[in-house]
Design a protein around this motif. Structure first.
Motif, short mmCIF file in Angstrom:
data_model
loop_
_atom_site.label_atom_id
_atom_site.label_comp_id
_atom_site.label_asym_id
_atom_site.label_seq_id
_atom_site.Cartn_x
_atom_site.Cartn_y
_atom_site.Cartn_z
N GLU A 78 2.56 20.13 -51.67
CA GLU A 78 3.52 19.29 -52.40
C GLU A 78 3.41 17.88 -51.84
N ASN A 80 5.21 14.37 -52.24
CA ASN A 80 6.36 13.65 -52.78
C ASN A 80 7.00 14.42 -53.94
N ALA A 81 7.27 15.67 -53.65
CA ALA A 81 8.01 16.56 -54.55
C ALA A 81 7.25 16.91 -55.82
N SER A 82 5.92 16.74 -55.80
CA SER A 82 5.16 17.03 -57.01
C SER A 82 3.74 17.51 -56.68
N ILE A 83 2.92 17.58 -57.73
CA ILE A 83 1.53 18.04 -57.60
C ILE A 83 0.69 16.92 -56.99
N LYS A 88 -3.84 17.07 -60.27
CA LYS A 88 -3.37 16.75 -61.63
C LYS A 88 -4.47 16.04 -62.41
N TRP A 122 8.58 22.88 -55.47
CA TRP A 122 8.61 21.96 -56.61
C TRP A 122 7.21 21.74 -57.17
N ALA A 123 6.25 21.58 -56.28
CA ALA A 123 4.86 21.40 -56.74
C ALA A 123 4.40 22.64 -57.50
N GLU A 126 5.99 22.59 -60.91
CA GLU A 126 5.39 21.58 -61.79
C GLU A 126 3.99 21.99 -62.23
N LYS A 129 4.27 24.47 -64.90
CA LYS A 129 4.66 23.80 -66.16
C LYS A 129 3.44 23.18 -66.84
#
Ligand SMILES: Cc1cc2nc3c(=O)[nH]c(=O)nc-3n(C[C@H](O)[C@H](O)[C@H](O)COP(=O)(O)O)c2cc1C
Length: 187
Positions: A78, A80-83, A88, A122-123, A126, A129
């Motif tokens: 993760e 910064n709270a994402s992929i 990506k 979170w990653a 996401e 998703k």
């Protein structure tokens, strides 16, 4: 033989997420061939002007690796709270054209590790998703590995519960490939 492609979202040599995939190789049953993808770093930044045929070699190689696999197991950190951006970016490349992208209908599962307390949840969410948006068959699997730096010694996984959950995630993919009932993995 069931072929699963492992893709780590981390580029660094001593990545815990890559170690997690190596542990998955060890727990995979004898009828599963789990191969780690090693070419993520050389994929260029996505530019629609460059998205022409024939495609750049690094993208074509990733596309072929996914196409040749029965399923894909992602292990993502993760950031910064994402992929992570490069993961990506790679997915953006292979998402085109959307209707026939190589991940469409492909069974995929996502696991993830972080040095923090939440294990890249979170990653992972996401990434699931994004993969679902491409039409992948995203398994109902979540495997957060928090404080991952405490769970490996000399590259080897020392946590039996994580190992068992990892084995379940791999088996869930194999079962999906075999068309069997899905298995939910909770860490
Ligand atoms: C740019 C960057 C952002 C990060 N952001 C998060 C974060 O949002 N949540 C988290 O739990 N860890 C975060 N971390 C820590 C990562 O979990 C840790 O570096 C982890 O080991 C990365 O995975 P790897 O070992 O597979 O490279 C971040 C690390 C970096 C380098």
């Amino acid at each position: 033989m069931t072929r699963i492609l492992g893709i780590s979202g981390s580029l660094r040599r001593d990545s815990h997420n890559t170690s997690l995939l190596r542990a998955a190789v060890e727990v995979a049953g004898p009828d599963i061939e789990l191969e780690l993808y090693d070419g993520l770093k050389v994929i260029p930044p996505y530019d629609e002007d460059d998205d022409v045929h024939p495609r750049v070699v690094s993208v074509a190689r990733l596309n072929a690796a996914i196409a040749n696999a029965d399923a894909v197991l992602f292990a993502t950190p993760e950031y910064n709270a994402s992929i992570p951006g490069q993961l990506k970016n790679a997915i953006d490349w292979i998402s085109r054209p959307v209707a026939t992208n190589v991940l469409r209908n492909k069974p995929v599962a996502v696991v993830g590790a972080s040095t923090g307390a939440f294990g890249a949840v979170w990653a992972q969410a996401e990434l699931r998703k994004v993969l679902a948006a491409l039409g992948a068959r995203v398994l109902d699997v979540e495997l957060p590995v928090p404080h991952v730096h405490t769970r490996f010694e000399q590259g080897g996984l020392t946590d039996d519960e994580i190992r068992a959950n990892l084995a379940e995630a791999v088996e869930a993919l194999a079962a999906e490939i075999r068309g069997r009932e899905r298995v939910k993995v909770v860490a």
